[in-house]
Design a protein around this motif. Structure first.
Motif, PDB file in Angstrom:
ATOM      1  N   LYS A 173       3.814  -1.868  14.519  1.00 35.65           N
ATOM      2  CA  LYS A 173       3.627  -3.333  14.416  1.00 35.65           C
ATOM      3  C   LYS A 173       3.547  -3.801  12.966  1.00 35.65           C
ATOM      4  N   VAL A 174       4.468  -3.306  12.138  1.00 30.19           N
ATOM      5  CA  VAL A 174       4.480  -3.667  10.723  1.00 30.19           C
ATOM      6  C   VAL A 174       5.114  -5.045  10.534  1.00 30.19           C
ATOM      7  N   THR A 175       4.367  -5.925   9.875  1.00 31.50           N
ATOM      8  CA  THR A 175       4.840  -7.273   9.553  1.00 31.50           C
ATOM      9  C   THR A 175       4.662  -7.496   8.061  1.00 31.50           C
ATOM     10  N   HIS A 176       5.659  -8.140   7.442  1.00 32.69           N
ATOM     11  CA  HIS A 176       5.572  -8.384   6.003  1.00 32.69           C
ATOM     12  C   HIS A 176       6.170  -9.735   5.646  1.00 32.69           C
ATOM     13  N   LEU A 177       5.452 -10.467   4.807  1.00 33.21           N
ATOM     14  CA  LEU A 177       5.914 -11.731   4.248  1.00 33.21           C
ATOM     15  C   LEU A 177       5.936 -11.605   2.735  1.00 33.21           C
ATOM     16  N   TYR A 178       6.996 -12.085   2.102  1.00 34.96           N
ATOM     17  CA  TYR A 178       7.035 -12.067   0.648  1.00 34.96           C
ATOM     18  C   TYR A 178       6.256 -13.252   0.085  1.00 34.96           C
ATOM     19  N   ALA A 179       5.570 -13.015  -1.021  1.00 28.02           N
ATOM     20  CA  ALA A 179       4.763 -14.058  -1.653  1.00 28.02           C
ATOM     21  C   ALA A 179       5.624 -15.261  -2.011  1.00 28.02           C
ATOM     22  N   GLY A 180       5.106 -16.459  -1.737  1.00 25.81           N
ATOM     23  CA  GLY A 180       5.829 -17.674  -2.052  1.00 25.81           C
ATOM     24  C   GLY A 180       6.865 -18.066  -1.033  1.00 25.81           C
ATOM     25  N   ARG A 181       6.940 -17.308   0.080  1.00 28.97           N
ATOM     26  CA  ARG A 181       7.950 -17.604   1.101  1.00 28.97           C
ATOM     27  C   ARG A 181       7.301 -17.807   2.467  1.00 28.97           C
ATOM     28  N   SER A 182       6.150 -18.453   2.472  1.00 28.19           N
ATOM     29  CA  SER A 182       5.408 -18.628   3.716  1.00 28.19           C
ATOM     30  C   SER A 182       6.155 -19.505   4.715  1.00 28.19           C
ATOM     31  N   ASP A 183       7.100 -20.329   4.216  1.00 32.92           N
ATOM     32  CA  ASP A 183       7.862 -21.177   5.114  1.00 32.92           C
ATOM     33  C   ASP A 183       9.108 -20.486   5.650  1.00 32.92           C
ATOM     34  N   HIS A 184       9.333 -19.223   5.212  1.00 32.71           N
ATOM     35  CA  HIS A 184      10.477 -18.444   5.674  1.00 32.71           C
ATOM     36  C   HIS A 184      10.050 -17.514   6.810  1.00 32.71           C
ATOM     37  N   PRO A 185      11.000 -17.080   7.638  1.00 35.87           N
ATOM     38  CA  PRO A 185      10.671 -16.062   8.644  1.00 35.87           C
ATOM     39  C   PRO A 185      10.188 -14.781   7.958  1.00 35.87           C
ATOM     40  N   PRO A 186       9.366 -13.981   8.624  1.00 37.48           N
ATOM     41  CA  PRO A 186       8.894 -12.728   8.021  1.00 37.48           C
ATOM     42  C   PRO A 186      10.057 -11.808   7.655  1.00 37.48           C
ATOM     43  N   GLY A 206      -0.164  -4.218  10.334  1.00 38.73           N
ATOM     44  CA  GLY A 206       0.490  -3.055  10.915  1.00 38.73           C
ATOM     45  C   GLY A 206       0.056  -1.760  10.251  1.00 38.73           C
ATOM     46  N   ARG A 207       0.607  -0.667  10.736  1.00 39.38           N
ATOM     47  CA  ARG A 207       0.158   0.662  10.304  1.00 39.38           C
ATOM     48  C   ARG A 207       1.342   1.594  10.117  1.00 39.38           C
ATOM     49  N   VAL A 208       1.267   2.420   9.071  1.00 39.35           N
ATOM     50  CA  VAL A 208       2.243   3.480   8.823  1.00 39.35           C
ATOM     51  C   VAL A 208       1.497   4.804   8.753  1.00 39.35           C
ATOM     52  N   GLU A 209       1.996   5.789   9.469  1.00 36.62           N
ATOM     53  CA  GLU A 209       1.374   7.116   9.481  1.00 36.62           C
ATOM     54  C   GLU A 209       2.437   8.163   9.183  1.00 36.62           C
ATOM     55  N   VAL A 210       2.134   9.061   8.244  1.00 36.61           N
ATOM     56  CA  VAL A 210       3.056  10.129   7.852  1.00 36.61           C
ATOM     57  C   VAL A 210       2.398  11.474   8.090  1.00 36.61           C
ATOM     58  N   ALA A 211       2.963  12.258   9.007  1.00 32.24           N
ATOM     59  CA  ALA A 211       2.427  13.589   9.322  1.00 32.24           C
ATOM     60  C   ALA A 211       0.933  13.541   9.619  1.00 32.24           C
ATOM     61  N   GLY A 212       0.515  12.507  10.341  1.00 28.28           N
ATOM     62  CA  GLY A 212      -0.880  12.387  10.745  1.00 28.28           C
ATOM     63  C   GLY A 212      -1.786  11.693   9.750  1.00 28.28           C
ATOM     64  N   HIS A 213      -1.252  11.261   8.606  1.00 22.71           N
ATOM     65  CA  HIS A 213      -2.059  10.619   7.575  1.00 22.71           C
ATOM     66  C   HIS A 213      -1.733   9.123   7.516  1.00 22.71           C
ATOM     67  N   ASP A 214      -2.758   8.296   7.640  1.00 23.41           N
ATOM     68  CA  ASP A 214      -2.591   6.853   7.590  1.00 23.41           C
ATOM     69  C   ASP A 214      -2.294   6.426   6.144  1.00 23.41           C
ATOM     70  N   MET A 215      -1.197   5.679   5.961  1.00 23.83           N
ATOM     71  CA  MET A 215      -0.767   5.303   4.617  1.00 23.83           C
ATOM     72  C   MET A 215      -1.789   4.437   3.891  1.00 23.83           C
ATOM     73  N   SER A 216      -2.496   3.575   4.611  1.00 21.36           N
ATOM     74  CA  SER A 216      -3.465   2.690   3.956  1.00 21.36           C
ATOM     75  C   SER A 216      -4.785   3.397   3.653  1.00 21.36           C
ATOM     76  N   ARG A 217      -5.157   4.370   4.470  1.00 20.00           N
ATOM     77  CA  ARG A 217      -6.440   5.056   4.287  1.00 20.00           C
ATOM     78  C   ARG A 217      -6.330   6.296   3.413  1.00 20.00           C
TER      79      ARG A 217
END
Length: 251
Positions: A8-21, A62-73
């Motif tokens: 469920k990864v979602t990303h918006l670029y800064a300054g483009r809040s009026d644009h689709p993600p 959203g979350r990204v996990e690589v080989a069991g390791h959470d990218m954010s943690r």
């Protein structure tokens, strides 16, 4: 356990809040030994996703996990399990193949005898050992790409990311490189994510994720997704080469 999980990864670029993600609730996973094709036209969000997977920037949610390791943690542990081949070449053209490999080994903290062994093993897996003394400048495009893949494997990652790695290569060289990476995934148990806009780089048994305007519009096994998706995708994008039949077509 999956090699790579995108949840469920979602990303918006800064300054483009009026644009689709740039990415909107993107989810998929890649298992060890699996070749997953991330298929989408230019502007679909493939490079944005690769930026998130390699920690160049963080997603809005959203979350990204690589080989069991959470990218954010645990970003260092996650990145240590990953090898990356970017679309733009990053080799030193004036160094030899061997020196490029040893320099990269040093960046990963691999030195001395261990570095030489890792370089030799990685080059051997990509059938590049005999070119070790050649300057990168003298290699053709296909061999340069093989060198970049070998370099990405030196620290024995569990996940390999390749962002449009065949750009600028002729049709036969592309086909050879695609086949070699498929074999690499099978033989070594690597989870491979291969981003492309060319349907003829997708084999019948590949996992397939189709990205369009930041959203996953289809995913599954390529041969099961089948010709219907090909026609739908061609209509969406204005036409790409090949068909999702498992038989590569001329570019």
């Amino acid at each position: 356990m999956a090699g790579l999980v995108v949840d469920k990864v979602t990303h918006l670029y800064a300054g483009r809040s009026d644009h689709p993600p740039a990415l909107d609730q993107v989810s998929f996973s890649v298992d060890p030994g699996q070749f997953c094709a991330l298929l989408g036209p230019n502007g679909a969000g493939k490079s944005t996703l690769f930026g998130i997977l390699t920690r160049l920037f963080a997603p809005k949610s959203g979350r990204v996990e690589v080989a069991g390791h959470d990218m954010s943690r645990a970003p260092l542990k996650a990145l240590a399990r990953m090898g990356v081949v970017f679309q733009q070449p990053t080799l030193d053209l004036d160094l030899t193949v061997w020196r490029n490999m040893l320099y990269f080994a040093g960046l990963h903290g691999i030195t001395g005898r261990a570095a030489k062994l890792a370089a030799s093993e990685a080059l051997d897996r990509l059938a590049m050992v005999e070119r070790g003394s050649e300057r990168v400048r003298d290699l053709n495009g296909g061999h340069r790409r093989r060198l970049e893949i070998a370099r990405a494997l030196m620290h024995r990652p569990e996940v390999l990311l390749l962002d449009e790695p065949t750009v600028g290569l002729d049709a036969q060289t592309r086909a050879d490189l695609v086949a070699h990476v498929h074999q690499l995934a099978r033989d070594s148990g690597l989870a491979v994510l291969w981003a492309t806009h060319l349907t003829d780089e997708v084999h019948a048994q590949d996992a397939l994720v189709v990205l369009h305007r930041g959203r996953v519009i289809e995913r599954g096994v390529a041969e099961q997704v089948g010709p219907e998706l090909t026609q739908h995708f061609l209509a969406l994008t204005g036409g790409l080469t090949g068909e999702l039949t498992g038989e590569r077509q001329p570019a």
